[in-house]
Enzyme design. Structure first.
Site, PDB file in Angstrom:
ATOM      1  N   HIS A 289       0.827  -1.168  -0.033  1.00  0.00           N
ATOM      2  CA  HIS A 289      -0.016   0.096  -0.027  1.00  0.00           C
ATOM      3  C   HIS A 289       0.798   1.245   0.095  1.00  0.00           C
ATOM      4  O   HIS A 289       2.077   1.021   0.448  1.00  0.00           O
ATOM      5  CB  HIS A 289      -1.004  -0.045   0.923  1.00  0.00           C
ATOM      6  CG  HIS A 289      -1.948  -1.050   1.193  1.00  0.00           C
ATOM      7  ND1 HIS A 289      -3.008  -0.927   0.415  1.00  0.00           N
ATOM      8  CD2 HIS A 289      -2.167  -2.089   1.937  1.00  0.00           C
ATOM      9  CE1 HIS A 289      -4.059  -1.976   0.605  1.00  0.00           C
ATOM     10  NE2 HIS A 289      -3.374  -2.696   1.410  1.00  0.00           N
ATOM     11  N   CYS A 331      -0.003   2.717  -4.491  1.00  0.00           N
ATOM     12  CA  CYS A 331      -0.427   4.180  -4.655  1.00  0.00           C
ATOM     13  C   CYS A 331       0.507   5.268  -4.296  1.00  0.00           C
ATOM     14  O   CYS A 331       1.145   4.934  -3.490  1.00  0.00           O
ATOM     15  CB  CYS A 331      -1.819   4.315  -3.893  1.00  0.00           C
ATOM     16  SG  CYS A 331      -3.076   3.094  -4.303  1.00  0.00           S
TER      17      CYS A 331
END
Length: 401
Positions: A289, A331
């Site tokens: 992430h 991300c």
């Protein structure tokens, strides 16, 4: 590098990109006009501007605007340039923006990139930014860089822009003697761009003359966080199989903490430095992430800066002068890039719900001819030479759901 993804919406996104790529057969169409803007701040030599004229002519930009303004006015001038492109109503095939200023004055170039990315006439079209610095602290004076580029463009009109830049960077490195100077370029191109007048013939052109020697050991390190990341295991399996097929010896670590990211990179570097025999290439895949500022999040939720991990491998003595590849699947912020999808799936673009004020980050090439940290004065230094960094998302954007 393609990553496998899971879920209906991701599959639809892949289908959109596939149709778009087939529509242009892997190559950008530059049938429309070629728009160019040169912005020079006071202090840039007239020789550099004249050399830029030669490059533009070699690349087929016959009509272009040239302005001498303060660096503080670059954003305003670019806004006017964008508005003119949108109101003229003429199809635009490609846009090139050249920014020249004394060393240290070109700051926050992403603001300029985003400004041009708002241009409706340039949606789906290549946008090229060339950033040049001059002065005592510049590693490569603009006129020398541009003269080399113009010469190569004239010699190889059938080469793609990527081939031309690769050849240019190789020649610069050869002429830099003991100091390895390497310009940096960042791209989100989704096709091949060839600006020469003749037909594109990649099969008949050998490409750049200098290539990396990959006869030694190829090592790969895969660090993947699986927690709350659907499809991550399939991605890792596919990437590991690909690395092995390409001759890499693969080391896989799963669910590392933020501290473990750093420790694994340090251990990987030590193993390469103590390896018996030459090491020709290293690949590092970091899958996790991402934080709001582009940080990587370990399995423990703590943050680690990607630059720290790149820096760790840059200090590897065994890899000095050899390619180092970083793949970041994470991300890099909270925005969704609206992209440029075909009309076949309008519901998909509606699903993205991207506000009009958010420009797409696709189809952009940035060439930093004098980027900070691009000088390596000693082997194993802290520079950025021989590094390829691949991101799954543009700066500030999400990778998907």
């Amino acid at each position: 590098m393609a990553f496998l993804v899971s879920g209906t919406l991701q599959a639809a996104a892949q289908l959109v990109d596939a149709w778009d790529s087939l529509g242009r057969k892997g190559k950008y169409s530059v049938q429309g006009s070629r728009a160019a803007l040169i912005l020079c701040s006071p202090g840039v030599s007239a020789r550099a501007v004249a050399a830029m004229d030669g490059v533009l002519q070699a690349l087929g930009f016959e009509n272009y605007k040239k302005r001498q303004v303060l660096v503080q006015s670059f954003l305003e001038e670019l806004g006017l340039f964008r508005e003119q492109l949108d109101v003229q109503g003429v199809p635009v095939g490609c846009a090139l923006v050249v920014l020249m200023a004394p060393s240290g004055q070109l700051r926050q170039p992403q603001l300029l990139v985003k400004e041009l990315s708002h241009c409706g006439s340039l949606q789906g079209c290549p946008k090229i930014f060339l950033l040049l610095s001059s002065g005592l602290k510049a590693a490569w004076e603009p006129e020398a860089f541009l003269l080399h580029l113009g010469k190569i463009c004239s010699q190889h009109p059938h080469w793609s822009l990527l081939q031309l830049l690769t050849e240019l960077f190789c020649r610069i490195a050869e002429e830099s003697a003991e100091n390895t100077y390497c310009p940096i370029f960042r791209t989100s191109f989704r096709g091949t761009l060839c600006l020469g007048d003749g037909p594109w013939r990649p099969e008949s052109d050998p490409g750049p003359s200098t290539q990396y020697d990959l006869s030694g050991t190829r090592a790969a390190l895969l660090l993947a966080v699986f927690q709350d990341r659907l499809g991550a295991r399939h991605d890792v399996t596919a990437l590991r199989d690909l690395c092995q097929a390409l001759g890499f010896k693969v080391t896989l670590r799963t669910n590392p903490s933020a501290q473990a990211f750093r420790e694994e990179l340090a251990e990987f570097r030590k193993k390469l430095d103590t390896h018996k025999g030459p090491v020709s290439c290293a690949l590092v895949a970091l899958m996790a992430h991402g934080g709001p500022q582009g940080q990587l999040l370990g399995a423990d939720g703590e943050e680690v800066q990607p630059e720290v991990l790149v820096q760790e491998l840059s200090c590897c003595q065994a890899l000095h002068g050899h390619p180092k590849i970083f793949l970041f699947q994470a991300c890099r912020g909270g925005y969704r890039d609206p992209g440029v999808g075909p009309r076949a799936l309008p519901w998909y673009r509606h699903w993205l719900r991207a506000p009009p004020a958010i420009p797409t980050q696709a189809d952009v090439l940035q060439i930093h001819a004098d980027a900070p940290g691009s000088l390596l004065s000693t082997p194993g230094g802290s520079g950025q030479a021989d590094i390829l960094t691949v991101y799954a998302a543009a700066e500030g954007q999400q990778t998907g759901v």
